[in-house]
Scaffold this motif. Structure first.
Motif, PDB file in Angstrom:
ATOM      1  N   TYR A   1      -6.796  -4.315  -0.136  1.00  0.00           N
ATOM      2  CA  TYR A   1      -6.216  -3.986   1.225  1.00  0.00           C
ATOM      3  C   TYR A   1      -7.392  -4.640   2.115  1.00  0.00           C
TER       4      TYR A   1
ATOM      5  N   ALA B   1      -8.598   1.430   4.964  1.00  0.00           N
ATOM      6  CA  ALA B   1      -8.373   0.748   4.251  1.00  0.00           C
ATOM      7  C   ALA B   1      -9.790   0.949   3.024  1.00  0.00           C
TER       8      ALA B   1
ATOM      9  N   GLN C   1       1.004  -1.490   0.300  1.00  0.00           N
ATOM     10  CA  GLN C   1       0.314  -0.488   0.287  1.00  0.00           C
ATOM     11  C   GLN C   1       0.971   1.477  -0.231  1.00  0.00           C
TER      12      GLN C   1
ATOM     13  N   VAL D   1      -4.469  -8.596  -1.765  1.00  0.00           N
ATOM     14  CA  VAL D   1      -4.345  -7.474  -2.455  1.00  0.00           C
ATOM     15  C   VAL D   1      -4.714  -7.185  -3.904  1.00  0.00           C
TER      16      VAL D   1
END
Length: 458
Positions: free
Chosen positions: A176, A104, A44, A171
């Motif tokens: 995420y 997220a 991320q 992912v």
């Protein structure tokens, strides 16, 4: 099958200690979820910044609270019931994981928020891990500690194998939030395992400083499942402050063999820990993006799993310091070989996966993982057997600062080197520097190479 029994991992600790067995299963399941989060956070940050250095800066935000609270957390472990300390810290970790999932799902998209949550996670981990580690010698006999540590290595390495692959897959397909949310669910296994432990209060502190206080000789009575606990009138240390931490550091200063286990591991992790390089390797060198990052992370863990599965002979090793020295040397050579593979394939941003380069890189990282697993088993065993129980929490605090903080600092070091010289040369130089520094340390402390498991001297 006597020959296989001598080669495969010794499972005696799982058979004879029900609380150790529950803890092993609970932590193994939760560690799988934790690896989803480790991979997801790195990916991320890289997605938000496109910078390997920014991924490395995660190490700073994890390292500072780890150092600040790791030593103090160890003092708490020595002063209070280890089960209660581990349980409270586990709840804190669970809450932070939930916050990672929330950011997220809300698509906050802030690197600062991620840095802050990683710092909070590291702070809770700095207290939780010393408590869990200091519990183990109270659950199994001293002679079974190498086997117990090898089993812990297998569990952890399986999580490192499956977690990165699953994390990268989740992912890539669903984002995420899914990866973090699964970690929230799986972490419940650790909470259950710690909750089921019996009370494990401090033992009396009237033993000589160099004596090893073990379950079989702990004053008091056998608690649930045969765990040794202190009697109700045993003296207990309730004042925890900087003086308690300093006492632990002073004790460590007088124990050269234990101290050397920390120094050689710091050299290996700070100079040659390659995790920060993997996101860029998946994009620039081998191709495949997040999936390749997961495969490379898993390859490292596969080597550790194989070392653990075939660890039967480790319980019979006598010269444990010498084995640590050569295991870390093999680690440095493996990381340098990984860098050499990257030099050969080149930074060409390939549109598809370079299968040959991926296989060669995986082999190098698997060898590194196996070497690190062998080193970890004996470094932990030396610490547990050569340290009295009333000091184990504080030295486990130092241990976790080294084991977790070293790689975090290594991420910063290799991240910076990668930005200056490229990822390939960072790995080559790091691996070779690791070997040189480790043997310089051992030259200054030759007694470590003669460490005898039959006569443990701290």
């Amino acid at each position: 099958m006597p020959r296989l029994d001598g080669i495969l991992a010794d499972t005696t600790p799982l058979r004879v200690s029900p609380p150790f067995r529950r803890l092993w299963w609970g932590l193994g399941i939760s560690n799988l979820g934790s690896q989803l989060t480790v991979v997801a956070v790195g990916l991320q940050v890289y997605a938000l910044t496109g910078s390997t250095l920014a991924v490395g800066v995660l190490g700073i935000f994890a390292l500072v609270p780890l150092v600040a609270l790791g030593l103090y957390g160890g003092a708490l472990v020595d002063a209070y019931d280890r089960r209660k300390v581990a349980l409270l810290a586990s709840w804190a970790l669970w809450v932070v994981t939930g916050l990672l999932a929330l950011q997220a799902w809300l698509d906050v998209g802030s690197v600062g928020v991620l840095y802050g949550l990683v710092a909070l996670q590291s702070a809770a981990f700095a207290i939780n891990n010393p408590a869990r580690s200091a519990i183990i010698p109270r659950l199994v006999e001293p002679r079974l500690l190498p086997a117990a540590n090898a089993l812990q290595t297998i569990s952890w390495s399986i999580a490192l194998t499956v977690g990165p692959l699953l994390g990268a897959f989740l992912v890539a397909l669903w984002g995420y939030g899914i990866a973090y949310s699964i970690d929230v669910v799986l972490f419940a296994a650790a909470l259950w395992a710690v909750w089921r432990l019996p009370s494990i209060p401090p033992v009396p502190t009237d033993a000589p400083a160099g004596d090893v206080s073990e379950p079989a000789s702990t004053p008091g009575h056998a608690g649930p499942d045969g765990v040794a606990v202190a009697v109700d009138d045993a003296p207990r240390r309730k004042v925890v402050g900087i003086s308690s931490v300093v006492d632990g550091l002073r004790y460590l200063a007088t124990r050269p063999n234990v101290r050397t286990t920390f120094l050689v591991d710091l050299a290996a992790m700070i100079l040659a820990f390659p995790r920060v390089l993997l996101p860029a390797v998946g994009v620039l060198f081998i191709g495949g993006g997040e999936t390749t990052t997961g495969v490379l992370s898993a390859a490292f863990a596969v080597g550790a799993v194989l070392a653990g599965v075939f660890s039967g002979a480790l319980s019979r090793v006598r010269w444990q310091g010498l084995v640590i020295a050569w295991a870390i040397t093999a680690w440095g050579l493996s990381i340098a070989a990984f860098g050499a593979v990257l030099l050969l394939v080149g930074s060409t941003n390939p549109p598809q996966v370079l299968v040959g380069g991926l296989v060669a890189a995986c082999v190098a990282l698997a060898l590194a993982g196996a070497s690190d697993a062998v080193s970890a088993v004996f470094r932990q065993t030396i610490l547990q057997t050569a340290t009295p129980d009333d000091m184990r929490g504080r030295l486990q605090g130092v241990f976790i600062v080294v084991v977790a903080g070293g790689p975090r600092l290594g991420e910063v070091v290799l991240g910076a080197q990668a930005s200056w010289f490229g990822e390939a040369w960072a790995a080559v130089a790091g691996g070779l520097a690791c070997i040189v520094v480790v043997w310089l340390i051992l030259r200054a402390q030759p007694r470590f190479l003669r460490y005898d498991a039959l006569h443990p001297e701290p």
